[in-house]
Write a protein that holds these residues in place. Structure first.
Motif, PDB file in Angstrom:
ATOM      1  N   ILE A   4       0.864  -1.189   0.000  1.00  0.00           N
ATOM      2  CA  ILE A   4       0.000   0.000   0.000  1.00  0.00           C
ATOM      3  C   ILE A   4       0.894   1.232   0.000  1.00  0.00           C
ATOM      4  O   ILE A   4       1.843   1.319   0.783  1.00  0.00           O
ATOM      5  N   THR A  66     -11.960   1.726  -9.291  1.00  0.00           N
ATOM      6  CA  THR A  66     -11.598   2.286  -7.992  1.00  0.00           C
ATOM      7  C   THR A  66     -12.824   2.486  -7.113  1.00  0.00           C
ATOM      8  O   THR A  66     -13.863   2.925  -7.596  1.00  0.00           O
ATOM      9  N   GLY A  68     -13.646   3.731  -2.746  1.00  0.00           N
ATOM     10  CA  GLY A  68     -12.947   4.185  -1.553  1.00  0.00           C
ATOM     11  C   GLY A  68     -13.710   5.227  -0.784  1.00  0.00           C
ATOM     12  O   GLY A  68     -14.887   5.472  -1.056  1.00  0.00           O
ATOM     13  N   PHE A  93      -9.219   1.872  -2.947  1.00  0.00           N
ATOM     14  CA  PHE A  93      -9.215   0.419  -3.150  1.00  0.00           C
ATOM     15  C   PHE A  93      -9.347   0.072  -4.629  1.00  0.00           C
ATOM     16  O   PHE A  93      -9.934   0.821  -5.405  1.00  0.00           O
ATOM     17  N   ASP A  94      -8.846  -1.110  -4.970  1.00  0.00           N
ATOM     18  CA  ASP A  94      -8.887  -1.633  -6.337  1.00  0.00           C
ATOM     19  C   ASP A  94     -10.209  -2.385  -6.553  1.00  0.00           C
ATOM     20  O   ASP A  94     -10.494  -3.341  -5.834  1.00  0.00           O
ATOM     21  N   GLY A  98     -10.626  -5.686  -4.543  1.00  0.00           N
ATOM     22  CA  GLY A  98     -11.006  -5.203  -3.218  1.00  0.00           C
ATOM     23  C   GLY A  98      -9.820  -4.851  -2.340  1.00  0.00           C
ATOM     24  O   GLY A  98      -9.988  -4.437  -1.197  1.00  0.00           O
ATOM     25  N   PHE A  99      -8.601  -5.006  -2.881  1.00  0.00           N
ATOM     26  CA  PHE A  99      -7.411  -4.711  -2.074  1.00  0.00           C
ATOM     27  C   PHE A  99      -7.162  -3.202  -1.981  1.00  0.00           C
ATOM     28  O   PHE A  99      -7.398  -2.480  -2.942  1.00  0.00           O
ATOM     29  N   PRO A 100      -6.665  -2.746  -0.829  1.00  0.00           N
ATOM     30  CA  PRO A 100      -6.317  -1.328  -0.727  1.00  0.00           C
ATOM     31  C   PRO A 100      -5.108  -1.000  -1.603  1.00  0.00           C
ATOM     32  O   PRO A 100      -4.183  -1.801  -1.719  1.00  0.00           O
ATOM     33  N   LYS A 101      -5.143   0.169  -2.240  1.00  0.00           N
ATOM     34  CA  LYS A 101      -4.028   0.609  -3.088  1.00  0.00           C
ATOM     35  C   LYS A 101      -3.223   1.708  -2.425  1.00  0.00           C
ATOM     36  O   LYS A 101      -2.005   1.739  -2.536  1.00  0.00           O
TER      37      LYS A 101
ATOM     38  N   THR B  87     -10.952  -8.462   2.440  1.00  0.00           N
ATOM     39  CA  THR B  87      -9.844  -7.587   2.841  1.00  0.00           C
ATOM     40  C   THR B  87     -10.448  -6.332   3.450  1.00  0.00           C
ATOM     41  O   THR B  87     -11.627  -6.054   3.249  1.00  0.00           O
ATOM     42  N   GLY B  88      -9.626  -5.580   4.137  1.00  0.00           N
ATOM     43  CA  GLY B  88     -10.163  -4.349   4.698  1.00  0.00           C
ATOM     44  C   GLY B  88      -9.155  -3.615   5.552  1.00  0.00           C
ATOM     45  O   GLY B  88      -8.086  -4.145   5.887  1.00  0.00           O
ATOM     46  N   ASN B 105      -4.650  -3.298   9.293  1.00  0.00           N
ATOM     47  CA  ASN B 105      -5.218  -4.328   8.418  1.00  0.00           C
ATOM     48  C   ASN B 105      -6.361  -4.986   9.182  1.00  0.00           C
ATOM     49  O   ASN B 105      -6.199  -5.408  10.327  1.00  0.00           O
TER      50      ASN B 105
END
Lengths: 349, 349
Positions: A4, A66, A68, A93-94, A98-101, B87-88, B105
């Motif tokens: 991240i 995106t 967020g 987030f992507d 769903g992953f945070p960027k 995820t979060g 996380n």
């Protein structure tokens, strides 16, 4: 472990310029109008009545993969301790995983995207030959409103500064505004030293005024950006052809301009629901002067679905309360630039 | 520049144990009951129908000078790519200044605080001499539910595992559960190597069952933790004295147990509004079997305002949909421990 990117306010100041911020915010408005983006419900909560509050704005930009949110907190008493009263974070987030960027300090981001909103109102609704601007309010956001307005008003020569309660604040603002504007990145192409920008600032007069009626008589572009809860600009003072970018009102109970001005105006908003409930528009809706059917989302103007000013005499209003899509679109640009320029800290989650 | 502590999932796994997580969640429930904490509205949005969604839970813990939020995203197709589907991130802010304190996380945090909720239902509502437990569902959360339940059921000897659709999943879960439980930190005081925990696990039988009726006949404690949208436990199968911790239902349309079970049950929830709209409780409310007046927030039981089980034959239900205050209370504990142990990365904002 997910990487991240963490971006501080100093990182954002290096990356972000007015020109690209305006382009990102225009894109956000258009995506919303085209249903390629969506806002989630606004959360706006008092933490300590009159002293502290926070809001959470969130949404999704489908076309940019995106989603967020941004949490911004206002703590009025921080000023006494020499601390900033506004702080906040954006989390991006992507939409593919769903992953945070990225996690982005929201201070400069918010200041820039809000300045961009006011300028977009002017760019698409004000008369193109306007040479003068009135700005009400002397806080940090007034500086960003002026910077962004200058970038879309090629003939601008005079900026009137008005404070509804204290003329001294306007005078003080007048004496420091050029220096403050000089620190904002405008990014006129091919001018890495902001040289043209500084030159341009030298050609503009900044004038504190104690009675706004006089200034309104000499200009057709107004930006309102105070926390006022009652109107201080009245409908009988307005020249035909005037455009308002209403920025200050963003909570229930706020008001800067006479609700009667809405009666004869073409009214554009960033989001109909939000503007009617917390924006400048709330007051004219409450008094029954207009209803939601009179409101047009500005994205529909930008994408060509509808028209804006049709005569020299039209009164136009852009009521911007600030939406998550602005933050998401600008954050996406920031993230791309940060990758390119290798700016920020990467942590593994 | 504001220092913010960034804590990865590996950091949380070092810091967080079941015993302290349960204590933090109990505290969160009590603070809510005492009006020393407040939930903000839940945001729950589809990102791609049936394939991806996200929610934002936020609130304030006045007594702990903390406010914040957690965004959790579920992306069902991630599994195919070998990526986690959940995820979060949690963002924790200081209620004295509005400044961010930590970004955490949310994966292990959510797993642990959700396990703790199920166990709190058992600890305060189930019969204290229960020797057997039924767990429905074979996902990651089932592991945490079992770990936390073991820590509050001193006489536990048998854990029945049931999967409403595939017996093979229950069998597979049975063959790996001890190993998975062995990696979870329980923190029995003075046992740094989790030695007593491993010994305790050796004394418990884990038994996959293909028909849940049989298991229900031999136990009085049930944890439901599947994503089911129709009931698979029916009211005529239930022994008097049974306790349910309902964990799986957390969105509109979800259901695990027959709504008729609510008719004769004492029903506790983490938050009345949330449980009635998205929890297991939604179904009995929709069918008119009970109404919101039948629901008691569990914090009122923990702080002594009301009583729980009054006889060996009571049917009790704790419907937990998960609230932001759990995340905030556990995050605060994590932050304190991280400072003490110098764990995590500090970035300057």
């Amino acid at each position: 472990m997910i990487p991240i990117r963490i971006l501080s306010d100093d990182d954002i100041k290096v990356i972000l310029d007015i020109r690209n911020t305006i382009a990102c915010v225009e894109k956000a408005y258009i995506l919303k109008a085209n249903n390629q983006a969506r806002l989630f419900p606004l959360i706006s909560e008092d933490l300590s009545e009159g002293k502290a509050d926070m809001d959470i704005k969130s949404g999704v930009l489908y076309s940019d993969d995106t989603f967020g949110l941004k949490l911004v907190a206002w703590f009025g008493d921080n000023i006494k301790e020499g601390l900033p009263s506004l702080t906040g974070l954006a989390m991006i987030f992507d939409l593919k995983t769903g992953f945070p960027k990225a996690i982005i300090n929201a201070s400069h981001l918010t200041a820039m995207r809000t300045g961009a909103a006011g300028a977009i109102g002017i760019k698409y609704l004000a008369k193109h030959d306007s040479k003068a601007l009135v700005v009400t309010g002397t806080g940090t956001q007034a500086v960003f409103q002026i910077a962004a307005a200058i970038s879309v008003m090629p003939l601008l020569k005079k900026v009137y500064i008005y404070h509804p309660l204290r003329y001294q604040s306007a005078e003080k603002f007048q004496s420091t505004i050029k220096e403050k504007l000089g620190t904002i990145k405008i990014d006129i192409e091919g001018d890495p030293m902001n040289y043209i920008w500084i030159q341009k600032l030298d050609s503009i007069d900044f004038i504190a005024v104690d009675r706004i009626e006089k200034a309104l008589n000499e200009t057709e572009v107004v930006i309102t950006v105070t926390p006022s809860q009652k109107p201080y600009i009245f409908h009988n003072w307005i020249r035909p052809g005037t455009h308002f970018s209403c920025i200050g009102a963003d909570m229930p109970g706020k008001q800067e301009i006479d609700e009667k001005i809405f009666d004869a105006a073409k009214v554009f908003v960033d989001d109909i629901h939000q503007a009617s409930s917390v924006g400048e528009t709330q007051n004219s809706i409450k008094s029954g002067i207009i209803n939601e059917k009179h409101l047009i989302e500005i994205g529909r103007l930008l994408n060509g679905d509808t028209y804006g000013r049709t005569s020299e005499k039209d009164i136009t209003i852009f009521d911007s309360t600030g939406i998550a899509l602005q933050d998401l679109a600008v954050s996406n640009y920031i993230i791309k630039k940060a990758e390119e320029l290798k700016i920020g800290t990467t942590v593994y989650f």
